[in-house]
Design an enzyme around this catalytic site. Structure first.
Site, short mmCIF file in Angstrom:
data_model
loop_
_atom_site.label_atom_id
_atom_site.label_comp_id
_atom_site.label_asym_id
_atom_site.label_seq_id
_atom_site.Cartn_x
_atom_site.Cartn_y
_atom_site.Cartn_z
N HIS A 1 -3.82 -5.30 0.62
CA HIS A 1 -3.19 -5.33 1.40
C HIS A 1 -3.16 -7.32 1.87
O HIS A 1 -4.72 -7.78 2.54
CB HIS A 1 -4.01 -4.67 3.12
CG HIS A 1 -3.58 -3.40 3.27
ND1 HIS A 1 -3.11 -2.69 3.82
CD2 HIS A 1 -4.27 -2.38 2.78
CE1 HIS A 1 -3.00 -1.73 3.51
NE2 HIS A 1 -3.73 -1.20 3.47
N CYS B 1 0.45 -1.25 -0.10
CA CYS B 1 -0.24 0.56 0.03
C CYS B 1 0.18 1.11 0.12
O CYS B 1 1.54 1.76 -0.48
CB CYS B 1 -1.08 -0.33 1.21
SG CYS B 1 -2.29 1.33 0.43
N GLU C 1 -1.97 -8.72 4.16
CA GLU C 1 -1.92 -9.01 5.70
C GLU C 1 -3.57 -8.85 5.98
O GLU C 1 -3.57 -9.80 7.72
CB GLU C 1 -0.91 -8.11 6.48
CG GLU C 1 -1.19 -6.62 6.50
CD GLU C 1 -0.78 -5.40 5.14
OE1 GLU C 1 -0.91 -4.69 5.79
OE2 GLU C 1 -1.49 -5.96 3.83
#
Length: 264
Positions: free
Chosen positions: A226, A129, A228
């Site tokens: 993202h 990001c 994660e």
């Protein structure tokens, strides 16, 4: 700094690979809700980083406790996570909107130096990001300051799921597979003019760049989404970190000790 508190997940007979992981965990520029969101994302990243056999040296980008060059010199890879928007002054533009309230000049300067050091030394570099946007800026590119309404972020700034198309023939395609993938995003800025030495490796249906990578043999991968995030497909981050760790293992000495993840 405040950060993830997690046990090492790699079997003790395996040596850990030292890497630097950066995000602005503590700064007055972020409101409480945004700071909590970043810490939650870091928790998700920390689990996967540890499981991949990476010994993370976590750094608060807004108030680093070491010099970026020294950190890169001691590491075999660099990971830059998400955060606030990049100051447009870094790519020769003026702010277009009120979003600059969350920008942090110290974090910009430190992470730009960290990315620059990784590029110069040739150690593997993974960005997510904001990290990907800053990678593009460090390489001389620009950013789209505000995508407006669309598929990349809910009006309330929550994460959204949307498709991306990974280009065949790219390193990212070797890792995740070419073609359509569902990803989790939460951004209103994106890569504009592409930086020198970079290639676009994935785009969203609206044409927004969703991943970039290096054009040479160095391991440089940046994703705009993202992997994660809690609702993301965990296999994406596992595959990215597995390939990153394999490259990092080839870039210098390793350590025989458990992963050091800072206390919350």
């Amino acid at each position: 700094m405040n950060g993830p508190t997690l046990p090492a997940q790699l079997p003790p007979e395996h040596a850990m690979i030292p890497v630097v992981v950066s995000y602005a965990s503590e700064t007055a520029r972020h409101d409480a809700a945004f700071a909590d969101e970043l810490r939650a994302l870091a928790q998700g990243a920390a689990r996967a980083i540890s499981a991949a056999g990476l010994d993370a040296r976590w750094v608060n980008a807004a108030a680093p406790d070491a010099d970026a060059d020294d950190l890169v010199a001691a590491a075999r890879g660099v990971i830059v996570l998400g955060g606030a928007d990049v100051d447009p002054a870094l790519y020769g533009a003026h702010p277009d909107g009120a979003w600059m309230d969350s920008a942090d000049a110290a974090a910009d300067a430190f992470e730009a130096a960290l990315i620059g050091g990784a590029l110069e030394r040739g150690v593997p570099l993974l960005t997510i990001c904001r990290g990907t946007q800053l990678l593009n800026v460090v390489c001389g590119g620009t950013l789209l300051q505000d995508l407006g309404a669309g598929m990349h972020r809910e009006p309330n700034q929550d994460m959204v799921t949307h498709p991306v198309e990974i280009h065949a023939g790219t390193h990212l395609a070797e890792i995740l597979g070419a073609g359509a993938h569902e990803v989790r995003s939460g951004h209103h800025q994106a890569v504009g003019l592409l930086g020198a030495g970079l290639a676009v490796s994935a785009v969203a249906p609206d044409g927004v760049v969703e991943a970039i990578e290096g054009q040479d043999a160095r391991w440089i991968v940046g994703v705009q989404w993202h992997p994660e995030e809690a609702e993301s497909d965990p296999v994406q981050l596992q595959l990215l970190l597995s390939d990153f760790a394999a490259a990092a293992r080839e870039s210098g000495p390793i350590v025989d000790e458990p992963a050091r993840i800072p206390a919350a």
